[in-house]
Design a protein around this motif. Sequence first.
Motif, PDB file in Angstrom:
ATOM      1  N   ALA A   1       1.092  -1.457  -0.021  1.00 28.30           N
ATOM      2  CA  ALA A   1      -0.015  -0.293  -0.186  1.00 28.30           C
ATOM      3  C   ALA A   1       0.490   1.199  -0.092  1.00 28.30           C
ATOM      4  N   ASP A   2       1.868   1.179   0.314  1.00 30.79           N
ATOM      5  CA  ASP A   2       3.098   2.489   0.803  1.00 30.79           C
ATOM      6  C   ASP A   2       3.082   3.222  -0.811  1.00 30.79           C
ATOM      7  N   GLY A   3       3.281   1.754  -1.903  1.00 31.13           N
ATOM      8  CA  GLY A   3       3.729   2.636  -3.315  1.00 31.13           C
ATOM      9  C   GLY A   3       3.045   3.276  -3.790  1.00 31.13           C
ATOM     10  N   PHE A   4       1.458   2.236  -3.634  1.00 27.68           N
ATOM     11  CA  PHE A   4       0.746   3.077  -4.041  1.00 27.68           C
ATOM     12  C   PHE A   4       0.324   4.822  -3.455  1.00 27.68           C
ATOM     13  N   ALA A   5       0.099   4.650  -1.708  1.00 31.33           N
ATOM     14  CA  ALA A   5       0.242   6.039  -1.354  1.00 31.33           C
ATOM     15  C   ALA A   5       1.629   7.358  -1.665  1.00 31.33           C
ATOM     16  N   LEU A   6       2.163   6.600  -1.648  1.00 31.58           N
ATOM     17  CA  LEU A   6       3.428   7.897  -1.907  1.00 31.58           C
ATOM     18  C   LEU A   6       3.328   8.418  -3.161  1.00 31.58           C
ATOM     19  N   THR A   7       3.281   7.470  -4.041  1.00 35.09           N
ATOM     20  CA  THR A   7       3.115   8.023  -5.829  1.00 35.09           C
ATOM     21  C   THR A   7       1.838   8.634  -6.225  1.00 35.09           C
ATOM     22  N   ALA A   8       0.504   9.113  -5.190  1.00 39.96           N
ATOM     23  CA  ALA A   8      -0.873   9.086  -4.634  1.00 39.96           C
ATOM     24  C   ALA A   8      -1.391  10.659  -4.635  1.00 39.96           C
ATOM     25  N   MET A   9       0.528  10.611  -3.306  1.00 39.80           N
ATOM     26  CA  MET A   9       0.400  11.982  -2.503  1.00 39.80           C
ATOM     27  C   MET A   9       1.143  12.638  -3.282  1.00 39.80           C
TER      28      MET A   9
END
Length: 392
Positions: free
Chosen positions: A212-220
Amino acid sequence: MIAKIALPRILRIGGGAFKETGQLLQSLGLQAPLIVTDGFFAKRGLANRLSETLKQSGIGVVDIFSGSVPDPTTSSLDAGLQVLKKGTFDCVVGLGGGSSIDTAKAIAILGVHGGKMRGYKAPHQQDIPGLPIVAIPTTAGTGSEATRFTIVTDEETGEKMLCIGLAYLPTAAIVDYELTLSKPMRLTADTGVDSLTHAIEAYVSKLANPFADGFALTAMRAIWKNLPTAYFDPQNRPAREAMMLAATQAGIAFSNSSVALVHGMSRPIGAKFHVPHGLSNAMLLPAVTLFSIAVAKTRYADCARAMAIASDDADDDRATRTLVESLQKLNRQLAVPTPSQYGIAESDWFGSLPTMAKQALASGSPANNPRIPTAEEIEELYREVWKGDSKQ
Ligand SMILES: [Fe+2]
């Protein structure tokens, strides 16, 4: 910790994907969709356009339920359920903002399993599926097209109920940014901050995991860069496209981690004062971030660095200080009102604090916050939010 990851089976992402909905349904063997949308999209003809597209793809039975409402209520579901039961539908297509998609999800479950939505409220977990759900978001915000949640307001208690489980995860989603080009400024701001909150909360959550971290950082990172452009220049296609993708990525992030205290405190504001979800998130985000930073400093600093608010070599103290200041500045840029500027009476706000704090805690979301608050601390945060940022 074992991360439990669940995703829609199919995502079609890109301008024009809307026209491929029929083909997508065919590929899943679905032949009889009920389109769930609201009066706005029915009036503007988008639901009919979808219905036509589906018929052109050879799908014979299509009906439209256009009675979904902002912040879906238990009684608004009943009308949709009646339409569902009258036909022989094999799937539900949610077309619209988060409210239409959440309505579609609830109908898909109640239509098969029966009962009242209250019986599905968290901590109940509904994994056994109802009808297949296909989501077509028209706002870049809730990420509902990729999440295992739905939110329905119980009209008897006034509570915004969080319902969780794999049954709510859409089988497929069409993510077409062209559907967002006509979104008004206020909605662009509110849904964009909702997505940003999903990404930040997923990353700092106690349930955070490397997937989930990867998606969160890319999204933010994408949201921080593109939200002001999408807000001030609504026809800017690259900004709209980036926001749409990021909203889905943020949805994947929090569906596979969790949201936290901002969302826990936001739902009671929405239920009691009818503040749009993203707007109440925006009111809360700076204060809740400040409250939480001390126990997850590096995680919050990572957010600041990912969003390029702080440089890669900034230390955690500086990065987190800049993060809070930047979130306050974003609220000013996006003209986020304080609760009183929004029109809420002071006596109503303060009189509701014990109930709002109780409902926030009961939703379970605050328990995933890096700093777990007591009811008194939640009330204190609501008081701070009332005062607002002094520079607003
Ligand atoms: Fe949200």
